[in-house]
Structure formats: structure tokens, C-alpha cells
Design a protein around this motif. Structure first.
Motif, PDB file in Angstrom:
ATOM      1  N   ALA A   4       0.828  -1.211   0.000  1.00  0.00           N
ATOM      2  CA  ALA A   4       0.000   0.000   0.000  1.00  0.00           C
ATOM      3  C   ALA A   4       0.858   1.256   0.000  1.00  0.00           C
ATOM      4  CB  ALA A   4      -0.943  -0.011   1.204  1.00  0.00           C
ATOM      5  N   THR A   5       1.921   1.257   0.805  1.00  0.00           N
ATOM      6  CA  THR A   5       2.804   2.424   0.874  1.00  0.00           C
ATOM      7  C   THR A   5       3.509   2.656  -0.451  1.00  0.00           C
ATOM      8  OG1 THR A   5       3.166   2.117   3.243  1.00  0.00           O
ATOM      9  CG2 THR A   5       4.811   3.399   2.041  1.00  0.00           C
ATOM     10  N   ASN A   6       4.033   1.588  -1.052  1.00  0.00           N
ATOM     11  CA  ASN A   6       4.743   1.736  -2.318  1.00  0.00           C
ATOM     12  C   ASN A   6       3.817   2.100  -3.466  1.00  0.00           C
ATOM     13  OD1 ASN A   6       7.430   1.307  -1.563  1.00  0.00           O
ATOM     14  ND2 ASN A   6       7.173  -0.918  -1.565  1.00  0.00           N
ATOM     15  N   TYR A   7       2.662   1.477  -3.496  1.00  0.00           N
ATOM     16  CA  TYR A   7       1.715   1.719  -4.587  1.00  0.00           C
ATOM     17  C   TYR A   7       1.244   3.173  -4.563  1.00  0.00           C
ATOM     18  CZ  TYR A   7      -1.724  -0.102  -7.981  1.00  0.00           C
ATOM     19  OH  TYR A   7      -2.445  -0.385  -9.106  1.00  0.00           O
ATOM     20  N   LYS A   8       0.910   3.667  -3.384  1.00  0.00           N
ATOM     21  CA  LYS A   8       0.482   5.060  -3.236  1.00  0.00           C
ATOM     22  C   LYS A   8       1.655   6.007  -3.446  1.00  0.00           C
ATOM     23  CE  LYS A   8      -1.793   8.211   0.014  1.00  0.00           C
ATOM     24  NZ  LYS A   8      -2.393   8.337   1.374  1.00  0.00           N
ATOM     25  N   GLY A   9       2.836   5.649  -2.918  1.00  0.00           N
ATOM     26  CA  GLY A   9       3.997   6.513  -3.058  1.00  0.00           C
ATOM     27  C   GLY A   9       4.409   6.706  -4.501  1.00  0.00           C
ATOM     28  N   ALA A  10       4.352   5.633  -5.277  1.00  0.00           N
ATOM     29  CA  ALA A  10       4.691   5.744  -6.699  1.00  0.00           C
ATOM     30  C   ALA A  10       3.707   6.674  -7.400  1.00  0.00           C
ATOM     31  CB  ALA A  10       4.670   4.366  -7.337  1.00  0.00           C
ATOM     32  N   ARG A  11       2.443   6.489  -7.147  1.00  0.00           N
ATOM     33  CA  ARG A  11       1.421   7.338  -7.782  1.00  0.00           C
ATOM     34  C   ARG A  11       1.592   8.801  -7.387  1.00  0.00           C
ATOM     35  NH1 ARG A  11      -1.012   9.836 -11.419  1.00  0.00           N
ATOM     36  NH2 ARG A  11      -3.015  10.740 -10.847  1.00  0.00           N
ATOM     37  N   ASN A  12       1.821   9.072  -6.127  1.00  0.00           N
ATOM     38  CA  ASN A  12       1.976  10.450  -5.658  1.00  0.00           C
ATOM     39  C   ASN A  12       3.194  11.130  -6.264  1.00  0.00           C
ATOM     40  OD1 ASN A  12      -0.310  10.231  -4.095  1.00  0.00           O
ATOM     41  ND2 ASN A  12       0.787   9.846  -2.182  1.00  0.00           N
ATOM     42  N   ALA A  13       4.208  10.328  -6.638  1.00  0.00           N
ATOM     43  CA  ALA A  13       5.416  10.886  -7.250  1.00  0.00           C
ATOM     44  C   ALA A  13       5.283  11.044  -8.757  1.00  0.00           C
ATOM     45  CB  ALA A  13       6.615   9.996  -6.929  1.00  0.00           C
ATOM     46  N   GLY A  14       4.139  10.634  -9.304  1.00  0.00           N
ATOM     47  CA  GLY A  14       3.935  10.750 -10.750  1.00  0.00           C
ATOM     48  C   GLY A  14       4.486   9.579 -11.530  1.00  0.00           C
ATOM     49  N   VAL A  15       4.653   8.435 -10.864  1.00  0.00           N
ATOM     50  CA  VAL A  15       5.159   7.232 -11.508  1.00  0.00           C
ATOM     51  C   VAL A  15       3.984   6.320 -11.862  1.00  0.00           C
ATOM     52  CG1 VAL A  15       6.569   5.155 -11.178  1.00  0.00           C
ATOM     53  CG2 VAL A  15       7.366   7.362 -10.305  1.00  0.00           C
ATOM     54  N   ILE A  16       3.895   5.910 -13.106  1.00  0.00           N
ATOM     55  CA  ILE A  16       2.885   4.940 -13.528  1.00  0.00           C
ATOM     56  C   ILE A  16       3.206   3.615 -12.846  1.00  0.00           C
ATOM     57  CG2 ILE A  16       1.933   3.691 -15.495  1.00  0.00           C
ATOM     58  CD1 ILE A  16       2.761   6.118 -17.226  1.00  0.00           C
ATOM     59  N   ARG A  17       2.214   3.000 -12.193  1.00  0.00           N
ATOM     60  CA  ARG A  17       2.533   1.802 -11.422  1.00  0.00           C
ATOM     61  C   ARG A  17       1.510   0.704 -11.633  1.00  0.00           C
ATOM     62  NH1 ARG A  17      -2.038   2.744  -9.860  1.00  0.00           N
ATOM     63  NH2 ARG A  17      -2.669   3.710  -7.904  1.00  0.00           N
ATOM     64  N   GLY A  18       1.975  -0.523 -11.352  1.00  0.00           N
ATOM     65  CA  GLY A  18       1.122  -1.692 -11.397  1.00  0.00           C
ATOM     66  C   GLY A  18       1.515  -2.643 -10.294  1.00  0.00           C
ATOM     67  N   ALA A  19       0.715  -3.674 -10.082  1.00  0.00           N
ATOM     68  CA  ALA A  19       0.970  -4.653  -9.036  1.00  0.00           C
ATOM     69  C   ALA A  19       1.372  -5.984  -9.654  1.00  0.00           C
ATOM     70  CB  ALA A  19      -0.275  -4.842  -8.177  1.00  0.00           C
ATOM     71  N   LEU A  74      -0.906   0.105 -14.465  1.00  0.00           N
ATOM     72  CA  LEU A  74      -0.514  -0.956 -15.382  1.00  0.00           C
ATOM     73  C   LEU A  74      -1.314  -2.219 -15.110  1.00  0.00           C
ATOM     74  CD1 LEU A  74       3.322  -0.384 -15.049  1.00  0.00           C
ATOM     75  CD2 LEU A  74       1.983   0.028 -17.125  1.00  0.00           C
ATOM     76  N   PRO A  75      -1.507  -3.077 -16.116  1.00  0.00           N
ATOM     77  CA  PRO A  75      -2.202  -4.344 -15.857  1.00  0.00           C
ATOM     78  C   PRO A  75      -1.405  -5.191 -14.875  1.00  0.00           C
ATOM     79  CG  PRO A  75      -1.154  -4.362 -18.021  1.00  0.00           C
ATOM     80  CD  PRO A  75      -1.067  -2.949 -17.521  1.00  0.00           C
ATOM     81  N   GLY A  76      -2.094  -5.975 -14.082  1.00  0.00           N
ATOM     82  CA  GLY A  76      -1.426  -6.837 -13.127  1.00  0.00           C
ATOM     83  C   GLY A  76      -0.458  -7.789 -13.804  1.00  0.00           C
ATOM     84  N   ALA A  77       0.574  -8.206 -13.069  1.00  0.00           N
ATOM     85  CA  ALA A  77       1.588  -9.095 -13.615  1.00  0.00           C
ATOM     86  C   ALA A  77       1.684 -10.372 -12.787  1.00  0.00           C
ATOM     87  CB  ALA A  77       2.948  -8.399 -13.653  1.00  0.00           C
ATOM     88  N   LEU A  78       1.871 -11.485 -13.472  1.00  0.00           N
ATOM     89  CA  LEU A  78       2.072 -12.789 -12.841  1.00  0.00           C
ATOM     90  C   LEU A  78       3.556 -13.135 -12.919  1.00  0.00           C
ATOM     91  CD1 LEU A  78       1.082 -15.494 -11.658  1.00  0.00           C
ATOM     92  CD2 LEU A  78       0.733 -16.268 -14.031  1.00  0.00           C
ATOM     93  N   ASP A  79       4.186 -13.281 -11.775  1.00  0.00           N
ATOM     94  CA  ASP A  79       5.614 -13.592 -11.674  1.00  0.00           C
ATOM     95  C   ASP A  79       5.777 -15.105 -11.520  1.00  0.00           C
ATOM     96  OD1 ASP A  79       8.250 -13.975 -10.938  1.00  0.00           O
ATOM     97  OD2 ASP A  79       8.218 -12.565  -9.269  1.00  0.00           O
ATOM     98  N   VAL A  80       6.283 -15.785 -12.579  1.00  0.00           N
ATOM     99  CA  VAL A  80       6.507 -17.229 -12.528  1.00  0.00           C
ATOM    100  C   VAL A  80       8.003 -17.489 -12.701  1.00  0.00           C
ATOM    101  CG1 VAL A  80       4.229 -18.077 -13.149  1.00  0.00           C
ATOM    102  CG2 VAL A  80       5.749 -17.309 -14.954  1.00  0.00           C
ATOM    103  N   GLU A  81       8.606 -18.087 -11.681  1.00  0.00           N
ATOM    104  CA  GLU A  81      10.047 -18.340 -11.670  1.00  0.00           C
ATOM    105  C   GLU A  81      10.368 -19.326 -10.557  1.00  0.00           C
ATOM    106  OE1 GLU A  81      12.483 -15.142 -10.086  1.00  0.00           O
ATOM    107  OE2 GLU A  81      10.669 -13.985  -9.646  1.00  0.00           O
ATOM    108  N   GLY A  82      11.661 -19.587 -10.359  1.00  0.00           N
ATOM    109  CA  GLY A  82      12.089 -20.458  -9.275  1.00  0.00           C
ATOM    110  C   GLY A  82      12.100 -21.915  -9.690  1.00  0.00           C
ATOM    111  N   THR A  83      11.356 -22.768  -8.982  1.00  0.00           N
ATOM    112  CA  THR A  83      11.278 -24.196  -9.303  1.00  0.00           C
ATOM    113  C   THR A  83      10.044 -24.455 -10.155  1.00  0.00           C
ATOM    114  OG1 THR A  83       9.880 -24.884  -7.452  1.00  0.00           O
ATOM    115  CG2 THR A  83      12.234 -24.606  -7.009  1.00  0.00           C
ATOM    116  N   CYS A  84       9.900 -25.707 -10.572  1.00  0.00           N
ATOM    117  CA  CYS A  84       8.695 -26.096 -11.315  1.00  0.00           C
ATOM    118  C   CYS A  84       7.587 -26.575 -10.381  1.00  0.00           C
ATOM    119  CB  CYS A  84       9.015 -27.181 -12.342  1.00  0.00           C
ATOM    120  SG  CYS A  84      10.141 -26.645 -13.650  1.00  0.00           S
ATOM    121  N   TYR A  85       7.815 -26.489  -9.075  1.00  0.00           N
ATOM    122  CA  TYR A  85       6.801 -26.777  -8.061  1.00  0.00           C
ATOM    123  C   TYR A  85       6.198 -28.175  -8.213  1.00  0.00           C
ATOM    124  CZ  TYR A  85       7.128 -21.759  -7.285  1.00  0.00           C
ATOM    125  OH  TYR A  85       7.584 -20.498  -7.009  1.00  0.00           O
ATOM    126  N   GLY A  86       6.991 -29.101  -8.743  1.00  0.00           N
ATOM    127  CA  GLY A  86       6.526 -30.469  -8.875  1.00  0.00           C
ATOM    128  C   GLY A  86       5.545 -30.699 -10.007  1.00  0.00           C
TER     129      GLY A  86
END
Length: 344
Positions: A188-203, A235-247
Motif C-alpha cells: 500500500a505504501t509503495n503503490y500510493k507513493g509511486a502514484r503520488n510521485a507521478g510514476v505509472i505503477r502496477g501490481a 498498469l495491468p497486473g503481472a504474474l511472476d513465474v520463476e524459481g522451481t517447477c513446483y513439482g
């Protein structure tokens, strides 16, 4: 976000032209035209010399090179006669001759980064004191348009968003959630802080395919900050897929990602961005080509390299870490970034 490093090597070969002569075929002389990587500085080429004053062995190029490589075999080397022949060009050049007809920029770091020096068409010059014997890349012609961005999570601590914007950051992705039970306490702090600084942001959502279904995790993400609206700065939401193949098998992983993507698009009206690296995508999805409707956020340090899954372009490239913060480039202009955010 974690990263996986790949080393890229390339070789450029041009076959000599053939001319008919008294019924026979003979090789055409090439001294007047570019013949890449033959150790002769010809018209149409950018050339690096081992010594100052265009002396010593020469390494000639017809294309931009993002990383010369530092070791043999595989590095771009000096091929002409004279001092330095056979040595890697990286961190060994002292002067240049630009015969390309375009401005050429030489960079201190690979990936077209760090201190740079430009050479106009036709210029013969020594590398400056910073770049002499400290050169890693060159670009022929103007750089393609890009916009600087970052991605952050609770591991980055407090972010000074005003300072980030002053340094050139114009967009950011902020971690919102992971799995189906965890939320980032700094979101919440980062998302609002980016917007208040004029930075386009997404989650973004860090996937845990070993846990709940893709659909369930998409809903968790949406309900904890990952939604999208056409307001011009989300920005549209992003799905972060990395690391292991989780079986999971590649088929099961593709099914899990499909479930997440379809649920997010159903609820938010946008296809989520997919963040990944090449080795994970190849190992864990079988290099699936099923997700081209999603914009690719590609993690690959220093050099872009080959994209996974048959994507023809990356929308965002995560290329480095600076000051402990992941660095990204949007593939386009600021106007195009705003259009991407607004889906217009």
C-alpha cells in the motif's frame, strides 16, 4: 524477483560475392565493401583498434554488439594483423574508426549502459580516458525508444519515490501478493507513493503453483491490490513465474498459468503481464507458445538475448540491479507506455 544469467555468443559471416570471368567463377575483391569480422576496416563498418591512433590489430563490425564477451573462445576478438591480434575486444580497445555512415556510441558496460562516447560518421578518434581499455559494447545508430522503470517488494525496504522519479524512473511494478494467503506489507505504501510521485505503477503476484489453483490465486491477487482500471496510470497486473517447477509437469504448469490468466482477464478486462526468465519457461512450461496474448516481462541480465516461448518482442525487460533495486526498461516511448497502461 530472481534472475537467471545466460551467456550469448555470436558470429557474423559474409560469403564473398562471385563474378563470372571468361566462363569461370572467381571471388570478387572485397577491399571496398564491408566484410564483417575479417580484420580489415572497410566502408560500412565500425572498427575498434588495439592501440591509440588507429594502430595495432583491428576488430570490424557491421552491427551493434551489446556485449563483446570477455573470454576465448566465444568473445569478439581483434582479427587484423598487429599488436593485440586474437585478444578479446572487451576492455582492450584504445581507438576507433567509424565508417558506418551513422553515429556510433561506445559504452563502458555491456547492455549499452554506463559511461558512453559518441563518434560521428567518418570519425577517427581515440577512446576517452574512461573508455580506453574499459569498453564493453557499441551501438550503431540511435537507440530504440525505452522508458526506465523499477520493481520493488518488502525486501527493498523504504523507497524514496520522489528520488526515483528524479533519477528518471517513470513506471514501477510493486509486489502485492504471493500464493493465496500472503500479502506484501509494503504494498500500500509503495503503490500510493509511486502514484503520488507521478510514476505509472502496477501490481504483481508471485506465483506458488504448488499451492492453490491459478484461479484462486488470481482472485487473491485482485482482492489485495492487483486490480486494473483505465485511469492512465495503472498498469495491468503481472504474474511472476520463476524459481522451481513446483513439482508440476509442463502440461500441468501451462494449465495452472492458463487458469490464472483467464480468471484475471474475466474479472479485470485485461490480460495480465507474464514475468519470467528463459530457463524457467523452457524447463517448466516446455517453452509453451500459448500465452502470446500476455505482454512479456522478460528477466535477463545485461543482454536481452533470445525470448522464450516464441514471443516476438518483450514489453518490459528486467536487465540489472542497481542500489539493490531491480531495473527495467519498457520497450517503447513514454506515450506508448501510457497507452499500454490505459489499454488504448
Amino acid at each position: 524477483m530472481r534472475r537467471t544469467h545466460f551467456t550469448l555468443t555470436a558470429a557474423l559471416v559474409t560469403a564473398p560475392a562471385l563474378l563470372a570471368c571468361a566462363g569461370a567463377l572467381v571471388a570478387a575483391p572485397a577491399a571496398h565493401a564491408a566484410t564483417a569480422r575479417n580484420g580489415v576496416c572497410e566502408s560500412g563498418e565500425f572498427c575498434l583498434y588495439y592501440n591509440s591512433g588507429q594502430a595495432g590489430s583491428v576488430s570490424d563490425f557491421t552491427t551493434s554488439i551489446s556485449d563483446y564477451g570477455a573470454t576465448q573462445p566465444g568473445c569478439y576478438d581483434f582479427k587484423g594483423a598487429g599488436a593485440g591480434k586474437g585478444l578479446c575486444v572487451k576492455n582492450n580497445a584504445a581507438s576507433v574508426w567509424n565508417r558506418t555512415g551513422k553515429t556510433v556510441t561506445v559504452y563502458y558496460n555491456s547492455g549499452y549502459a554506463g559511461h558512453a562516447q559518441q563518434f560521428a560518421a567518418g570519425a577517427k578518434s581515440n577512446l576517452d580516458a574512461t573508455l580506453k581499455n574499459n569498453n564493453a559494447a557499441h551501438r550503431i545508430g540511435a537507440a530504440p525508444a525505452s522508458v526506465r522503470g523499477i520493481d520493488v517488494s518488502n525486501t527493498n525496504g523504504t523507497i524514496n519515490w520522489s528520488s526515483q522519479r528524479s533519477s528518471g524512473v517513470r513506471f514501477a511494478y510493486v509486489k502485492a501478493s504471493e500464493g493465496s494467503t500472503w500479502t506484501d506489507p509494503t504494498f500500500a505504501t509503495n503503490y500510493k507513493g509511486a502514484r503520488n510521485a507521478g510514476v505509472i505503477r502496477g501490481a504483481y503476484h508471485f506465483a506458488n503453483p504448488a499451492g492453490a489453483s491459478g484461479k484462486t490465486q488470481a482472485d487473491w491477487f485482485i482482492n489485495h491490490g492487483g486490480g486494473w482500471t483505465a485511469d492512465g496510470y495503472t498498469l495491468p497486473g503481472a504474474l511472476d513465474v520463476e524459481g522451481t517447477c513446483y513439482g508440476k509437469s509442463p502440461t500441468a504448469m501451462v494449465g495452472w498459468i492458463t487458469s490464472f490468466v483467464e480468471e484475471y482477464k474475466l474479472k479485470e478486462g485485461r490480460t495480465p503481464v507474464i514475468y519470467t526468465n528463459r530457463s524457467w519457461w523452457q524447463d517448466c512450461t516446455g517453452n509453451s507458445t500459448a500465452f502470446h496474448s500476455s505482454a512479456l516481462w522478460f528477466a535477463h541480465p545485461t543482454t536481452l538475448g533470445t525470448l522464450p516461448g516464441g514471443w516476438t518482442r518483450q514489453t518490459i525487460w528486467q536487465y540489472a540491479v542497481a542500489g539493490g533495486i531491480d531495473q527495467n526498461k519498457f520497450n517503447g516511448s513514454l506515450t506508448q507506455l501510457k497507452a499500454f497502461a490505459n489499454n488504448s
